[in-house]
Design a protein around this motif. Structure first.
Motif, PDB file in Angstrom:
ATOM      1  N   GLU A 190       0.819  -1.208   0.000  1.00  0.00           N
ATOM      2  CA  GLU A 190       0.000   0.000   0.000  1.00  0.00           C
ATOM      3  C   GLU A 190       0.852   1.258   0.000  1.00  0.00           C
ATOM      4  O   GLU A 190       0.559   2.231  -0.717  1.00  0.00           O
ATOM      5  N   ALA A 191       1.920   1.264   0.799  1.00  0.00           N
ATOM      6  CA  ALA A 191       2.795   2.439   0.856  1.00  0.00           C
ATOM      7  C   ALA A 191       3.424   2.716  -0.507  1.00  0.00           C
ATOM      8  O   ALA A 191       3.522   3.876  -0.942  1.00  0.00           O
ATOM      9  N   ILE A 192       3.839   1.676  -1.213  1.00  0.00           N
ATOM     10  CA  ILE A 192       4.410   1.855  -2.548  1.00  0.00           C
ATOM     11  C   ILE A 192       3.340   2.351  -3.517  1.00  0.00           C
ATOM     12  O   ILE A 192       3.576   3.256  -4.321  1.00  0.00           O
ATOM     13  N   ALA A 193       2.138   1.773  -3.427  1.00  0.00           N
ATOM     14  CA  ALA A 193       1.043   2.188  -4.312  1.00  0.00           C
ATOM     15  C   ALA A 193       0.672   3.641  -4.085  1.00  0.00           C
ATOM     16  O   ALA A 193       0.187   4.319  -5.003  1.00  0.00           O
ATOM     17  N   ARG A 194       0.881   4.135  -2.870  1.00  0.00           N
ATOM     18  CA  ARG A 194       0.611   5.541  -2.554  1.00  0.00           C
ATOM     19  C   ARG A 194       1.802   6.441  -2.876  1.00  0.00           C
ATOM     20  O   ARG A 194       1.794   7.626  -2.553  1.00  0.00           O
ATOM     21  N   ASP A 195       2.826   5.854  -3.480  1.00  0.00           N
ATOM     22  CA  ASP A 195       4.007   6.603  -3.924  1.00  0.00           C
ATOM     23  C   ASP A 195       4.808   7.182  -2.752  1.00  0.00           C
ATOM     24  O   ASP A 195       5.361   8.267  -2.850  1.00  0.00           O
ATOM     25  N   TRP A 196       4.879   6.413  -1.669  1.00  0.00           N
ATOM     26  CA  TRP A 196       5.675   6.845  -0.526  1.00  0.00           C
ATOM     27  C   TRP A 196       7.158   6.597  -0.770  1.00  0.00           C
ATOM     28  O   TRP A 196       7.993   7.302  -0.230  1.00  0.00           O
ATOM     29  N   PHE A 197       7.477   5.585  -1.538  1.00  0.00           N
ATOM     30  CA  PHE A 197       8.872   5.297  -1.885  1.00  0.00           C
ATOM     31  C   PHE A 197       8.875   4.354  -3.082  1.00  0.00           C
ATOM     32  O   PHE A 197       7.846   3.794  -3.456  1.00  0.00           O
ATOM     33  N   GLU A 198      10.045   4.189  -3.694  1.00  0.00           N
ATOM     34  CA  GLU A 198      10.177   3.328  -4.859  1.00  0.00           C
ATOM     35  C   GLU A 198      10.129   1.862  -4.436  1.00  0.00           C
ATOM     36  O   GLU A 198      10.720   1.476  -3.433  1.00  0.00           O
ATOM     37  N   GLY A 199       9.431   1.060  -5.230  1.00  0.00           N
ATOM     38  CA  GLY A 199       9.379  -0.366  -4.926  1.00  0.00           C
ATOM     39  C   GLY A 199       8.393  -1.070  -5.829  1.00  0.00           C
ATOM     40  O   GLY A 199       7.725  -0.449  -6.673  1.00  0.00           O
ATOM     41  N   ASP A 200       8.284  -2.377  -5.652  1.00  0.00           N
ATOM     42  CA  ASP A 200       7.418  -3.213  -6.471  1.00  0.00           C
ATOM     43  C   ASP A 200       6.191  -3.606  -5.645  1.00  0.00           C
ATOM     44  O   ASP A 200       6.219  -4.590  -4.906  1.00  0.00           O
ATOM     45  N   SER A 201       5.129  -2.845  -5.769  1.00  0.00           N
ATOM     46  CA  SER A 201       3.935  -3.101  -4.958  1.00  0.00           C
ATOM     47  C   SER A 201       3.307  -4.445  -5.312  1.00  0.00           C
ATOM     48  O   SER A 201       2.791  -5.144  -4.431  1.00  0.00           O
ATOM     49  N   LYS A 202       3.345  -4.828  -6.586  1.00  0.00           N
ATOM     50  CA  LYS A 202       2.772  -6.110  -6.985  1.00  0.00           C
ATOM     51  C   LYS A 202       3.474  -7.266  -6.289  1.00  0.00           C
ATOM     52  O   LYS A 202       2.831  -8.230  -5.835  1.00  0.00           O
ATOM     53  N   SER A 203       4.791  -7.194  -6.187  1.00  0.00           N
ATOM     54  CA  SER A 203       5.547  -8.265  -5.536  1.00  0.00           C
ATOM     55  C   SER A 203       5.129  -8.420  -4.083  1.00  0.00           C
ATOM     56  O   SER A 203       4.900  -9.540  -3.602  1.00  0.00           O
ATOM     57  N   TRP A 204       5.002  -7.300  -3.378  1.00  0.00           N
ATOM     58  CA  TRP A 204       4.600  -7.368  -1.963  1.00  0.00           C
ATOM     59  C   TRP A 204       3.146  -7.817  -1.817  1.00  0.00           C
ATOM     60  O   TRP A 204       2.809  -8.560  -0.895  1.00  0.00           O
ATOM     61  N   TYR A 205       2.299  -7.378  -2.732  1.00  0.00           N
ATOM     62  CA  TYR A 205       0.895  -7.809  -2.743  1.00  0.00           C
ATOM     63  C   TYR A 205       0.809  -9.320  -2.921  1.00  0.00           C
ATOM     64  O   TYR A 205       0.101 -10.022  -2.179  1.00  0.00           O
ATOM     65  N   ASP A 206       1.548  -9.833  -3.889  1.00  0.00           N
ATOM     66  CA  ASP A 206       1.538 -11.272  -4.138  1.00  0.00           C
ATOM     67  C   ASP A 206       2.111 -12.047  -2.953  1.00  0.00           C
ATOM     68  O   ASP A 206       1.598 -13.111  -2.583  1.00  0.00           O
ATOM     69  N   LYS A 207       3.170 -11.514  -2.355  1.00  0.00           N
ATOM     70  CA  LYS A 207       3.759 -12.169  -1.180  1.00  0.00           C
ATOM     71  C   LYS A 207       2.742 -12.258  -0.043  1.00  0.00           C
ATOM     72  O   LYS A 207       2.679 -13.265   0.672  1.00  0.00           O
ATOM     73  N   GLY A 208       1.968 -11.200   0.122  1.00  0.00           N
ATOM     74  CA  GLY A 208       0.969 -11.190   1.192  1.00  0.00           C
ATOM     75  C   GLY A 208      -0.081 -12.268   0.990  1.00  0.00           C
ATOM     76  O   GLY A 208      -0.477 -12.957   1.939  1.00  0.00           O
ATOM     77  N   ILE A 209      -0.546 -12.431  -0.244  1.00  0.00           N
ATOM     78  CA  ILE A 209      -1.551 -13.449  -0.536  1.00  0.00           C
ATOM     79  C   ILE A 209      -0.978 -14.844  -0.314  1.00  0.00           C
ATOM     80  O   ILE A 209      -1.592 -15.694   0.350  1.00  0.00           O
ATOM     81  N   VAL A 210       0.198 -15.093  -0.853  1.00  0.00           N
ATOM     82  CA  VAL A 210       0.821 -16.416  -0.739  1.00  0.00           C
ATOM     83  C   VAL A 210       1.092 -16.763   0.714  1.00  0.00           C
ATOM     84  O   VAL A 210       0.880 -17.906   1.148  1.00  0.00           O
ATOM     85  N   ALA A 211       1.553 -15.783   1.488  1.00  0.00           N
ATOM     86  CA  ALA A 211       1.827 -16.040   2.907  1.00  0.00           C
ATOM     87  C   ALA A 211       0.559 -16.435   3.649  1.00  0.00           C
ATOM     88  O   ALA A 211       0.585 -17.307   4.530  1.00  0.00           O
ATOM     89  N   SER A 212      -0.551 -15.788   3.326  1.00  0.00           N
ATOM     90  CA  SER A 212      -1.814 -16.131   3.975  1.00  0.00           C
ATOM     91  C   SER A 212      -2.259 -17.542   3.597  1.00  0.00           C
ATOM     92  O   SER A 212      -2.689 -18.325   4.447  1.00  0.00           O
ATOM     93  N   LEU A 213      -2.156 -17.884   2.320  1.00  0.00           N
ATOM     94  CA  LEU A 213      -2.509 -19.232   1.890  1.00  0.00           C
ATOM     95  C   LEU A 213      -1.629 -20.273   2.588  1.00  0.00           C
ATOM     96  O   LEU A 213      -2.111 -21.315   3.043  1.00  0.00           O
ATOM     97  N   ASP A 214      -0.339 -19.983   2.674  1.00  0.00           N
ATOM     98  CA  ASP A 214       0.594 -20.903   3.339  1.00  0.00           C
ATOM     99  C   ASP A 214       0.249 -21.068   4.815  1.00  0.00           C
ATOM    100  O   ASP A 214       0.385 -22.162   5.375  1.00  0.00           O
ATOM    101  N   PHE A 215      -0.189 -19.985   5.436  1.00  0.00           N
ATOM    102  CA  PHE A 215      -0.533 -20.029   6.858  1.00  0.00           C
ATOM    103  C   PHE A 215      -1.638 -21.050   7.123  1.00  0.00           C
ATOM    104  O   PHE A 215      -1.657 -21.715   8.157  1.00  0.00           O
TER     105      PHE A 215
END
Length: 546
Positions: A391-416
């Motif tokens: 979300e912070a990247i999507a709001r342009d708070w700093f440079e980064g790959d928001s899609k990568s973090w979004y995908d990581k969040g989903i996968v981590a929840s599924l793994d949990f």
């Protein structure tokens, strides 16, 4: 893991020394004249064991899985108030977490007594728990006594503005991280592993020193993203900059790296039984919410099968397969409790159950007293952190790959939840009777058009908040509700008779605690005047959410 029972033995050594005041609940603290003193680890034991569930408090299980907080978060809906409470948002006076503040102060004192002024992990964790107690109450009401709170010589501490509270909290957590960083650096220099755990008699979470540092920094990220509405009009707070500094300097600000770093409250049958087990005879009294199931069923999300049973009207009457996502139907918080109850099955068997709505998954959440069939409770988790960064990247708070973090969040929840392609899940009815099996298909979910990330725009932010809502299912206290207050995502149910407020809208805050009003009245009156025009009104937004 040391349990709450261990606490009771420790507390026998303690004497009540603080009278009931505006900033001190009647709580068990040390008498400085007593011959026996608690150790820092025993005080930490109390803080960690009662962080979510409090002994001798009416709200002791409110924040647990399927507690009152999870109704407010709209993860489930009660149709029977006697066993499952009311769905109403007509809130009055909140409680507080001054008990946590008191013990954090005591932890700091005992750490100094044992270690002098030398930096130690207990002094760092005292700062963390001071911060946690302040955020807990300030999110609910707004301005609170904080900078002057915790001093028994000052019975009428002034109210800090919510902005000041958040400034102070972020400074405390930054200091706590620095202490942890210095300690771990010294450990490494002395060939002591940073993964060395705390005194096993203290921390019930069983975290290593490095994991505690990750918790502190991940909590900083949670707080900073919660301030997103103030990031543009309060440049002195450096909200975006602080967030970026944490992410861009991982050696000094380590954050969670996987689910292995989750801060988890674990259950056991003897001392910390799973809270749902005692309600196993009243499974008819609660349905999974429309808010959560509308999200998961529309995206082919396999977590649907983890959370809920299929609705009897769908699999028993309409003949749908238990693998059919349309067989899972959530109840709306908008609907009156009387109407919901009239349509549920209250008989001792499910033979004639034709209810319209899905129930809580009995096999997972009702069948084990030790919680072994359910997931442990997440206090602060890796998946949530990933979405906060996205979300912070999507709001342009700093440079980064928001899609990568979004995908990581989903996968981590599924793994949990142990969800992977080809995994077979056994589906049960309201009382746990097996009615079929489902084979998990992760690809159908991840490739769903509503799940594939749409970019750094408002739609992408909506996706991030929606998936974070799912990952917060029945954990992390009121975090899902606060995210909705801040962003409006996902859409919460309101506008119906079931809400229980005059305008049928959700309340935006709680009224101040009764003890604050009674014992610190002058400062209380001044505070609500400056914030809310003199009205301690639950329909008003705090500074954080305006």
């Amino acid at each position: 893991m040391k349990t709450i029972n261990y606490l009771k033995k420790i507390i026998l050594l303690l004497v009540i020394s603080i009278s009931f005041t505006a900033c001190f609940e009647d709580d068990l603290l040390l008498n400085p004249n007593a011959s026996d003193r608690a150790t820092p680890s025993s005080v930490l034991n109390h803080l960690t064991a009662t962080m979510i569930t409090r002994e001798h408090a009416a709200e002791s299980n409110d924040e647990m899985a399927f507690g009152a907080a999870q109704r407010i978060n709209q993860y489930y809906v009660s149709n029977y108030s006697y066993y499952w409470g009311s769905n109403y948002y007509n809130w009055t006076n909140t409680t507080n977490r001054y008990d946590m503040l008191n013990y954090a102060v005591k932890l700091e004192e005992e750490a100094i007594r044992q270690y002098g002024e030398n930096e130690n992990i207990y002094s760092a964790l005292a700062k963390f728990y001071k911060a946690y107690s302040a955020i807990w109450l300030s999110q609910r009401v707004g301005d609170i006594p904080f900078s002057e709170a915790g001093n028994p010589k000052n019975l009428t501490p002034r109210f800090d503005t919510q902005k000041e509270v958040y400034q102070e909290v972020l400074a405390l957590l930054k200091d706590a991280n620095k202490i942890m960083d210095n300690l771990i650096t010294k450990q490494s220099a002395n060939s002591v592993s940073a993964n060395a755990a705390l005194d096993v008699n203290g921390d019930i979470f069983g975290l290593t020193n490095l994991q505690w540092q990750k918790v502190i920094n991940s909590y900083r990220l949670r707080i900073l993203i919660s301030m997103s509405k103030r990031a543009g009009d309060n440049p002195d707070l450096r909200i975006k900059e602080q967030f970026a500094e944490i992410i861009n300097n991982p050696s000094e600000n380590p954050i969670m790296q996987s689910n292995a770093d989750n801060m988890l409250y674990r259950y056991n049958a003897a001392y910390n039984p799973y809270p749902m087990f005692s309600n196993k005879s009243y499974t008819y009294g609660a349905n999974i919410s429309k808010t959560i199931l509308d999200i998961t069923t529309s995206t082919n999300d396999p977590r649907t099968f983890v959370f809920a049973t299929p609705a009897p009207a769908q699999y028993r009457v309409a003949g749908k397969s238990v693998s059919d996502f349309t067989a899972y139907v959530g109840a709306s918080t908008n609907t009156s409790q009387a109407e919901l109850n009239a349509g549920t099955d209250t008989k001792g068997t499910t033979d004639e159950d034709k209810g319209a709505y899905s129930y809580i998954n009995y096999k997972r959440y009702f069948s084990s007293q030790d919680g072994s069939t359910a997931e442990p409770y997440i206090v602060l988790g890796y998946s949530e952190m990933c979405f906060n960064i996205a979300e912070a990247i999507a709001r342009d708070w700093f440079e980064g790959d928001s899609k990568s973090w979004y995908d990581k969040g989903i996968v981590a929840s599924l793994d949990f939840y142990g969800l992977a392609d080809g995994v077979t899940l056994t589906i049960g009815d309201r009382l746990g009777g097996t009615i079929g099996n489902v084979t998990v298909n992760i690809a159908d979910f991840l490739n769903n058009t509503n799940v594939v990330y749409k970019g750094n725009n408002e739609e992408g932010i909506r996706q991030i908040l929606t998936q974070k809502y799912v990952t917060l299912f029945c954990n992390s206290s009121f975090e899902a509700f606060y995210n909705w207050l801040r962003t409006g995502y996902p859409t919460f149910q309101q506008g119906g008779d079931g809400i229980g407020t005059p305008d049928k809208k959700l309340s935006r805050r709680w009224m101040y605690p009764i003890d604050e009003i009674s014992y610190n009245n002058e400062n209380y009156i001044a505070s609500i005047q400056s914030q809310y025009g003199g009205n301690d009104d639950v329909t008003y937004d705090t500074w954080l959410f305006k």
